[in-house]
Design a protein around this motif. Structure first.
Motif, short mmCIF file in Angstrom:
data_model
loop_
_atom_site.label_atom_id
_atom_site.label_comp_id
_atom_site.label_asym_id
_atom_site.label_seq_id
_atom_site.Cartn_x
_atom_site.Cartn_y
_atom_site.Cartn_z
N UNK A 232 0.83 -1.21 0.00
CA UNK A 232 0.00 0.00 0.00
C UNK A 232 0.87 1.25 0.00
N UNK A 233 1.91 1.28 0.82
CA UNK A 233 2.79 2.45 0.89
C UNK A 233 3.57 2.63 -0.41
N UNK A 234 4.03 1.52 -1.00
CA UNK A 234 4.76 1.62 -2.26
C UNK A 234 3.87 2.15 -3.37
N UNK A 235 2.62 1.72 -3.38
CA UNK A 235 1.69 2.21 -4.40
C UNK A 235 1.50 3.72 -4.25
N UNK A 236 1.30 4.20 -3.03
CA UNK A 236 1.10 5.63 -2.80
C UNK A 236 2.32 6.43 -3.24
N UNK A 237 3.53 5.92 -2.93
CA UNK A 237 4.74 6.63 -3.34
C UNK A 237 4.88 6.66 -4.86
N UNK A 238 4.63 5.52 -5.50
CA UNK A 238 4.73 5.45 -6.96
C UNK A 238 3.71 6.37 -7.63
N UNK A 239 2.49 6.38 -7.10
CA UNK A 239 1.45 7.26 -7.64
C UNK A 239 1.86 8.73 -7.48
N UNK A 240 2.43 9.07 -6.34
CA UNK A 240 2.87 10.46 -6.11
C UNK A 240 3.97 10.84 -7.08
N UNK A 241 4.90 9.93 -7.35
CA UNK A 241 5.98 10.21 -8.30
C UNK A 241 5.42 10.45 -9.70
N UNK A 242 4.49 9.59 -10.12
CA UNK A 242 3.90 9.76 -11.45
C UNK A 242 3.13 11.08 -11.53
N UNK A 243 2.37 11.40 -10.49
CA UNK A 243 1.61 12.65 -10.49
C UNK A 243 2.52 13.87 -10.53
N UNK A 244 3.66 13.80 -9.85
CA UNK A 244 4.63 14.90 -9.89
C UNK A 244 5.16 15.13 -11.30
N UNK A 245 5.43 14.03 -12.02
CA UNK A 245 5.87 14.16 -13.40
C UNK A 245 4.78 14.77 -14.28
N UNK A 246 3.53 14.36 -14.04
CA UNK A 246 2.42 14.88 -14.84
C UNK A 246 2.23 16.38 -14.65
N UNK A 247 2.61 16.89 -13.50
CA UNK A 247 2.42 18.32 -13.20
C UNK A 247 3.53 19.20 -13.77
N UNK A 248 4.60 18.59 -14.26
CA UNK A 248 5.71 19.38 -14.80
C UNK A 248 5.27 20.09 -16.08
N UNK A 249 5.75 21.31 -16.30
CA UNK A 249 5.38 22.05 -17.52
C UNK A 249 5.92 21.37 -18.78
N UNK A 250 5.18 21.49 -19.87
CA UNK A 250 5.61 20.86 -21.11
C UNK A 250 5.21 19.41 -21.17
N UNK A 251 5.54 18.76 -22.26
CA UNK A 251 5.21 17.35 -22.44
C UNK A 251 6.25 16.47 -21.77
N UNK A 252 5.77 15.52 -20.98
CA UNK A 252 6.65 14.55 -20.33
C UNK A 252 6.98 13.46 -21.35
N UNK A 253 8.24 13.10 -21.43
CA UNK A 253 8.66 12.08 -22.39
C UNK A 253 8.16 10.71 -21.99
N UNK A 254 7.89 9.88 -23.00
CA UNK A 254 7.41 8.52 -22.77
C UNK A 254 8.36 7.74 -21.86
N UNK A 255 9.66 7.85 -22.11
CA UNK A 255 10.61 7.06 -21.32
C UNK A 255 10.73 7.54 -19.88
N UNK A 256 10.20 8.75 -19.59
CA UNK A 256 10.17 9.21 -18.21
C UNK A 256 9.02 8.57 -17.43
N UNK A 257 7.88 8.45 -18.06
CA UNK A 257 6.69 7.93 -17.40
C UNK A 257 6.59 6.41 -17.42
#
Length: 351
Positions: free
Chosen positions: A146-171
């Motif tokens: 459960x904790x790992x899922x929350x951390x992974x979700x937070x990391x993905x959401x942080x990338x999604x909030x970055x300005x510009x298009x996020x590269x495929x290999x980043x996500x």
């Protein structure tokens, strides 16, 4: 089980002791008499923490410390002492001192308090937490997942909030990891929901004395056996939408536990008394599930203001069903308690 309890400078109690029954204990008194505080003292003695306050707030006003003592049925002593300055908490069990309690040293607890009434009608997060909290107590390793899922979700959401298009290999690495963890969570939730649904209809009928059929279903977007691959594909195809939203729109963090009455959502058709009875049934299933996971050790059941909006037959059905467990029930209704429960329950009056 806790055979007796002594409270020193705990909340509004100066120095009070109570003899406890191994069966149903009903704490009765007017508002502000300390009913919930006594229930809270049982919780703190058993698990070390309160559900409604920080440790320092448990100390009676103007006093430097509070102490709780309780013996079990074989006479072993259990103590919790909390000091105000310096802020500290110390536990003593069978003569051994601890600074914190692990799972083996704590007594299992199942708690119902009035805020739990929002579980069925409120945000789906409350129902997800009900499943996840129970799984953490009964499935080895689920808490870490459960904790790992929350951390992974937070990391993905942080990338999604970055300005510009996020590269495929980043996500993509985060998509893969999120899908793997999501599959584990959904399988565990689905299995638990199936176990709940096997007991819920019969238990609800016993408590309600009604013919309404209550059922529980885990509302997953995809079948369990293909969940990882389906979620991974969805994360890829919805990447642009997720970037516009700034968060991940698919996964177990968006799913729900559905409770129905005769096939209709509980939020639409159930009265407050029916909702309370359904939640009590879920709490009893929680109790049974924890008992099975802990090798037959029965949790203590704490029910705060549980009689409100239950009619007489439901109150009797509840206390009869709980006679096999050490249960603590608070109520303001002294007349009903003395008239109907004084002979078969241990009544603890507070003024």
């Amino acid at each position: 089980m806790i055979a007796d309890l002594r409270l020193q400078d705990f909340r509004l109690f100066k120095d009070d002791s109570f003899e406890l029954s191994p069966s149903v204990n009903i704490i009765v008194g007017p508002n502000a008499s300390g009913k919930t505080s006594l229930l809270e003292a049982v919780l703190v003695l058993a698990s070390g923490t309160s559900y409604r306050a920080a440790s320092g707030e448990l100390i009676r006003f103007g006093q430097p410390w509070t102490r709780l003592d309780g013996h079990n049925e074989s006479g072993a002593l259990r103590t919790v002492k909390i000091t105000r300055d310096p802020p500290a908490k110390q536990y003593e069990i069978n003569g051994k001192t601890y600074q914190r309690l692990n799972l083996a040293q704590s007594l299992p607890i199942v708690l119902f308090e009035p805020n739990h009434l929002q579980m069925l009608s409120g945000h789906p997060e409350r129902r997800r937490d009900y499943l996840d909290d129970l799984l953490e107590q009964t499935v080895i390793g689920y808490g870490a997942t459960r904790r790992q899922y929350k951390r992974t979700l937070a990391q993905r959401n942080n990338l999604l909030k970055q300005p510009g298009n996020v590269l495929h290999n980043q996500l993509f690495p985060w998509d893969v990891r999120l899908s793997q963890l999501a599959g584990q969570i959904v399988r565990a939730r689905s299995q638990l929901t199936e176990a709940i649904n096997a007991k819920l209809p019969t238990l609800y009928k016993q408590l309600s004395q009604a013919k309404t059929k209550v059922s529980a279903v885990y509302d997953s977007r995809w079948p369990v056996d293909t969940y990882e691959s389906r979620l991974l594909k969805q994360l890829e195809t919805s990447r642009s939408d997720d970037q516009l939203r700034g968060f991940t729109g698919s996964g177990p963090h968006r799913e729900d536990l559905l409770i129905t009455f005769d096939g209709r959502p509980v939020q639409l058709v159930a009265s407050r008394g029916e909702v309370r009875t359904a939640i009590l049934a879920l709490k009893i299933i929680e109790l049974n599930t924890i008992q099975d996971a802990r090798g037959g050790q029965s949790p203590l059941l704490l029910l705060d203001d549980v009689f409100s909006e239950l009619d007489g037959k439901r109150r009797h059905a509840l206390t009869d069903h709980l006679a096999a467990y050490q249960t603590f029930i608070t109520t303001t209704d002294a007349d009903i308690v003395l008239q109907h429960f004084a002979e078969k329950c241990n009544v603890i009056p507070l003024n």
